[in-house]
Scaffold this active site. Sequence first.
Site, PDB file in Angstrom:
ATOM      1  N   ILE A 166       0.570   8.348   3.424  1.00 33.73           N
ATOM      2  CA  ILE A 166       1.262   7.718   4.673  1.00 33.73           C
ATOM      3  C   ILE A 166       2.792   7.763   4.838  1.00 33.73           C
ATOM      4  CG2 ILE A 166       1.380   5.516   5.802  1.00 33.73           C
ATOM      5  CD1 ILE A 166      -1.513   4.999   5.518  1.00 33.73           C
ATOM      6  N   LYS A 169      -7.305   5.850 -15.542  1.00 36.60           N
ATOM      7  CA  LYS A 169      -7.556   4.385 -15.251  1.00 36.60           C
ATOM      8  C   LYS A 169      -9.142   3.647 -15.448  1.00 36.60           C
ATOM      9  CE  LYS A 169      -5.138   2.150 -13.119  1.00 36.60           C
ATOM     10  NZ  LYS A 169      -3.923   1.343 -13.439  1.00 36.60           N
ATOM     11  N   TYR A 183      -6.202  11.261 -13.114  1.00 38.96           N
ATOM     12  CA  TYR A 183      -5.552   9.900 -12.657  1.00 38.96           C
ATOM     13  C   TYR A 183      -6.699   8.891 -12.953  1.00 38.96           C
ATOM     14  CZ  TYR A 183      -4.503   5.835  -9.885  1.00 38.96           C
ATOM     15  OH  TYR A 183      -4.379   4.567  -9.537  1.00 38.96           O
ATOM     16  N   THR A 215      -8.109   0.387  -9.994  1.00 42.42           N
ATOM     17  CA  THR A 215      -8.307   1.284  -8.863  1.00 42.42           C
ATOM     18  C   THR A 215      -9.797   1.286  -8.285  1.00 42.42           C
ATOM     19  OG1 THR A 215      -8.065   3.347  -7.496  1.00 42.42           O
ATOM     20  CG2 THR A 215      -7.816   3.125 -10.083  1.00 42.42           C
ATOM     21  N   ASP A 216     -10.122   1.615  -7.030  1.00 45.30           N
ATOM     22  CA  ASP A 216     -11.503   1.795  -6.540  1.00 45.30           C
ATOM     23  C   ASP A 216     -11.744   3.486  -6.960  1.00 45.30           C
ATOM     24  OD1 ASP A 216      -9.967   3.209  -4.807  1.00 45.30           O
ATOM     25  OD2 ASP A 216     -10.895   2.261  -3.085  1.00 45.30           O
ATOM     26  N   GLU A 217     -10.831   3.981  -7.217  1.00 43.49           N
ATOM     27  CA  GLU A 217     -11.182   5.350  -7.633  1.00 43.49           C
ATOM     28  C   GLU A 217     -11.853   5.751  -8.842  1.00 43.49           C
ATOM     29  OE1 GLU A 217      -7.902   8.033  -7.480  1.00 43.49           O
ATOM     30  OE2 GLU A 217      -7.149   7.517  -5.750  1.00 43.49           O
ATOM     31  N   HIS A 269     -11.192  16.843  -4.592  1.00 38.23           N
ATOM     32  CA  HIS A 269     -10.887  15.825  -3.456  1.00 38.23           C
ATOM     33  C   HIS A 269     -11.836  14.634  -3.232  1.00 38.23           C
ATOM     34  CE1 HIS A 269      -8.414  14.772   0.526  1.00 38.23           C
ATOM     35  NE2 HIS A 269      -8.712  14.041  -0.396  1.00 38.23           N
TER      36      HIS A 269
HETATM   37  P1  NAD Z   1       3.888   3.335  -8.372  1.00 39.33           P
HETATM   38  O1  NAD Z   1       3.797   4.845  -8.902  1.00 39.33           O
HETATM   39  O2  NAD Z   1       4.747   3.278  -7.013  1.00 39.33           O
HETATM   40  O3  NAD Z   1       4.515   2.601  -9.708  1.00 39.33           O
HETATM   41  C1  NAD Z   1       4.465   2.424 -10.884  1.00 39.33           C
HETATM   42  C2  NAD Z   1       5.449   1.489 -11.820  1.00 39.33           C
HETATM   43  O4  NAD Z   1       5.085   1.879 -13.037  1.00 39.33           O
HETATM   44  C3  NAD Z   1       6.847   2.226 -11.396  1.00 39.33           C
HETATM   45  O5  NAD Z   1       7.981   1.626 -11.222  1.00 39.33           O
HETATM   46  C4  NAD Z   1       6.974   2.998 -12.721  1.00 39.33           C
HETATM   47  O6  NAD Z   1       8.549   3.234 -13.247  1.00 39.33           O
HETATM   48  C5  NAD Z   1       6.519   2.223 -13.851  1.00 39.33           C
HETATM   49  N1  NAD Z   1       5.729   2.880 -15.229  1.00 39.33           N
HETATM   50  C6  NAD Z   1       5.258   3.952 -14.878  1.00 39.33           C
HETATM   51  N2  NAD Z   1       5.114   4.381 -16.155  1.00 39.33           N
HETATM   52  C7  NAD Z   1       5.447   3.363 -17.004  1.00 39.33           C
HETATM   53  C8  NAD Z   1       5.624   3.137 -18.566  1.00 39.33           C
HETATM   54  N3  NAD Z   1       5.178   4.092 -19.393  1.00 39.33           N
HETATM   55  N4  NAD Z   1       6.045   1.864 -18.900  1.00 39.33           N
HETATM   56  C9  NAD Z   1       6.594   1.055 -17.882  1.00 39.33           C
HETATM   57  N5  NAD Z   1       6.479   1.037 -16.668  1.00 39.33           N
HETATM   58  C10 NAD Z   1       6.097   2.337 -16.243  1.00 39.33           C
HETATM   59  O7  NAD Z   1       2.422   2.751  -8.422  1.00 39.33           O
HETATM   60  P2  NAD Z   1       1.784   1.716  -7.481  1.00 39.33           P
HETATM   61  O8  NAD Z   1       1.168   2.333  -6.504  1.00 39.33           O
HETATM   62  O9  NAD Z   1       2.658   0.677  -7.348  1.00 39.33           O
HETATM   63  O10 NAD Z   1       0.400   1.483  -8.349  1.00 39.33           O
HETATM   64  C11 NAD Z   1       0.585   0.430  -9.319  1.00 39.33           C
HETATM   65  C12 NAD Z   1      -0.665  -0.242  -9.870  1.00 39.33           C
HETATM   66  O11 NAD Z   1      -1.659  -0.523  -8.969  1.00 39.33           O
HETATM   67  C13 NAD Z   1      -1.352   1.315 -10.674  1.00 39.33           C
HETATM   68  O12 NAD Z   1      -1.790   0.609 -11.821  1.00 39.33           O
HETATM   69  C14 NAD Z   1      -2.061   1.681  -9.689  1.00 39.33           C
HETATM   70  O13 NAD Z   1      -3.245   2.594 -10.588  1.00 39.33           O
HETATM   71  C15 NAD Z   1      -2.816   0.631  -9.042  1.00 39.33           C
HETATM   72  N6  NAD Z   1      -3.403   0.785  -7.824  1.00 39.33           N
HETATM   73  C16 NAD Z   1      -2.531   1.448  -6.779  1.00 39.33           C
HETATM   74  C17 NAD Z   1      -3.210   1.587  -5.484  1.00 39.33           C
HETATM   75  C18 NAD Z   1      -2.411   2.360  -4.552  1.00 39.33           C
HETATM   76  O14 NAD Z   1      -3.130   2.600  -3.468  1.00 39.33           O
HETATM   77  N7  NAD Z   1      -1.245   2.861  -4.662  1.00 39.33           N
HETATM   78  C19 NAD Z   1      -4.354   1.189  -5.281  1.00 39.33           C
HETATM   79  C20 NAD Z   1      -5.022   0.330  -6.525  1.00 39.33           C
HETATM   80  C21 NAD Z   1      -4.603   0.279  -7.580  1.00 39.33           C
HETATM   81  O1  DAU Z   2      -7.888   4.520  -3.728  1.00 39.27           O
HETATM   82  C1  DAU Z   2      -6.839   3.677  -4.718  1.00 39.27           C
HETATM   83  C2  DAU Z   2      -5.678   4.980  -4.975  1.00 39.27           C
HETATM   84  O2  DAU Z   2      -5.206   5.091  -3.586  1.00 39.27           O
HETATM   85  C3  DAU Z   2      -4.593   4.557  -5.948  1.00 39.27           C
HETATM   86  O3  DAU Z   2      -5.325   4.330  -7.198  1.00 39.27           O
HETATM   87  C4  DAU Z   2      -3.733   5.740  -6.258  1.00 39.27           C
HETATM   88  O4  DAU Z   2      -2.611   5.321  -7.009  1.00 39.27           O
HETATM   89  C5  DAU Z   2      -3.028   5.798  -4.721  1.00 39.27           C
HETATM   90  O5  DAU Z   2      -2.148   7.059  -4.967  1.00 39.27           O
HETATM   91  C6  DAU Z   2      -4.235   6.213  -3.700  1.00 39.27           C
HETATM   92  O6  DAU Z   2      -4.791   7.542  -4.015  1.00 39.27           O
HETATM   93  P1  DAU Z   2      -5.160   8.752  -2.858  1.00 39.27           P
HETATM   94  O7  DAU Z   2      -5.240   9.954  -3.770  1.00 39.27           O
HETATM   95  O8  DAU Z   2      -6.365   8.265  -2.280  1.00 39.27           O
HETATM   96  O9  DAU Z   2      -3.780   8.523  -2.327  1.00 39.27           O
HETATM   97  P2  DAU Z   2      -2.835   9.731  -1.551  1.00 39.27           P
HETATM   98  O10 DAU Z   2      -1.873   8.994  -0.787  1.00 39.27           O
HETATM   99  O11 DAU Z   2      -2.160  10.630  -2.550  1.00 39.27           O
HETATM  100  O12 DAU Z   2      -3.739  10.289  -0.668  1.00 39.27           O
HETATM  101  C7  DAU Z   2      -4.698   9.659   0.459  1.00 39.27           C
HETATM  102  C8  DAU Z   2      -5.493  10.535   1.142  1.00 39.27           C
HETATM  103  O13 DAU Z   2      -4.619  11.565   2.115  1.00 39.27           O
HETATM  104  C9  DAU Z   2      -6.242  11.567   0.335  1.00 39.27           C
HETATM  105  O14 DAU Z   2      -7.567  11.961   0.826  1.00 39.27           O
HETATM  106  C10 DAU Z   2      -5.482  12.984   0.301  1.00 39.27           C
HETATM  107  C11 DAU Z   2      -4.888  12.804   1.524  1.00 39.27           C
HETATM  108  N1  DAU Z   2      -3.443  13.640   1.448  1.00 39.27           N
HETATM  109  C12 DAU Z   2      -2.509  13.389   0.963  1.00 39.27           C
HETATM  110  C13 DAU Z   2      -1.248  13.747   0.811  1.00 39.27           C
HETATM  111  C14 DAU Z   2      -0.191  13.236  -0.007  1.00 39.27           C
HETATM  112  C15 DAU Z   2      -3.257  14.594   2.669  1.00 39.27           C
HETATM  113  O15 DAU Z   2      -4.153  14.793   3.568  1.00 39.27           O
HETATM  114  N2  DAU Z   2      -2.082  15.056   2.735  1.00 39.27           N
HETATM  115  C16 DAU Z   2      -1.071  14.807   1.993  1.00 39.27           C
HETATM  116  O16 DAU Z   2      -0.024  15.410   2.154  1.00 39.27           O
END
Ligand code: NAD
Ligand code: DAU
Length: 336
Positions: free
Chosen positions: A193, A156, A152, A125-127, A278
């Site tokens: 979202i 990562k 988190y 992740t970019d985080e 945040h």
């Molecule tokens: P998600 O939470 O939707 O899905 C995670 C999946 O991993 C689930 O199916 C869960 O059952 C599985 N999992 C969790 N713990 C596990 C374990 N111990 N063993 C096997 N499986 C396990 O997550 P996502 O949003 O699809 O993110 C997927 C990957 O992409 C993550 O590594 C996250 O850090 C990375 N990522 C997410 C975002 C984003 O915006 N969501 C952005 C950048 C990177």
């Molecule tokens: O940047 C990549 C990351 O993006 C991934 O690594 C994470 O897995 C993914 O969950 C996401 O992290 P964020 O914390 O940015 O995403 P989230 O959807 O939780 O929140 C997006 C933004 O919206 C953040 O600034 C917090 C805000 N927020 C979130 C929720 C759930 C709100 O304002 N209201 C809300 O109800």
Amino acid sequence: MQHVVVTGGAGFIGSNFVRYVLTHTAARVTVLDKMTYAASPEALQGLPADRLEVVVGDVADASVVDPLVARLTGPSDAVVHFAAESHNDNSLRDPSPFVQTNIVGTFVLLEAVRAHDVRLHHVSTDEVYGDLALDDPQRFTEQTPYRPSSPYSASKAGADHLVAAWVRSFGVRATVSNCSNNYGPWQHIEKFIPRQITNVLSGSRPRLYGSGQNVRDWIHTEDHSSAVWAILQDGVIGQTYLIGADGERSNLEVVQLVLEQLGRDPDDFDHVADRPGHDLRYAIDSTLLRTELGWNPRYTDFEAGLKDTIEWYSAHRSWWEPHKQDVEAGYATKGQ
Ligand code: NAD
Ligand code: DAU
């Protein structure tokens, strides 16, 4: 036939990637997923059964991971590692599964690919880079120092450092990608979202943390999948690639767009308690990926992508509605 093991392949992005691979290539896929609360096995329905196997198991359990990785004997076979605990707010409530899955899980996987000399792509992740000021002209690049803020993002970052060390010290064949915020179908309704869309669809108001000035750099999950596939095909071993689609928006803008697209007053939302620690702004410079690998995003119109996503959640109420009350009850305990 190329064989790819996809950890976390039943999650939001992992399942999109599995669908992408099975639809666009001839490869076969083995999903390894623990099926936590975040998994959606439904997202894998209808895919070609002769090229997809689903194994339920923990990526931190070597007795499950090692034999799966040992099956990858072809020259192009690989592991793509999506499995993680992924939600920042959950990591603030209980960091323990984040350390276990994201750090220990990555360690276990690294030991397996090292033992069997298998190619790994690690999804991050970019985080890990912390945050930027709203007016900073710089965006994150592959050279930006690590400065994670939440449990988190720290977990990562720890996993990314393990991958880099296994590449340098043991010659493991790995690439890493750090992507910005994804949106699209099958994203868990705890995330920003889908939470706001399903709030409006359930007759309640969107919830904006703090002032809503925080900026996220949105990318459609389909574009994340195509980028990971491009890296798997042509990426340079040991290289990190940043994935982003120039989609910076403030949270306030996104909430107002959701409301407008659903025919509601754009001011019909609540400001709620801010997230501790945040991050203010994320922004990705994906020049390396675009110039070296020729990748480009297809979903460049955020309004259109958001509209499709809203339509998808409207059409898939039976998937999210049973979980809505519990997710909101969890947020309510934090005044969010
Ligand atoms: P998600 O939470 O939707 O899905 C995670 C999946 O991993 C689930 O199916 C869960 O059952 C599985 N999992 C969790 N713990 C596990 C374990 N111990 N063993 C096997 N499986 C396990 O997550 P996502 O949003 O699809 O993110 C997927 C990957 O992409 C993550 O590594 C996250 O850090 C990375 N990522 C997410 C975002 C984003 O915006 N969501 C952005 C950048 C990177
Ligand atoms: O940047 C990549 C990351 O993006 C991934 O690594 C994470 O897995 C993914 O969950 C996401 O992290 P964020 O914390 O940015 O995403 P989230 O959807 O939780 O929140 C997006 C933004 O919206 C953040 O600034 C917090 C805000 N927020 C979130 C929720 C759930 C709100 O304002 N209201 C809300 O109800």
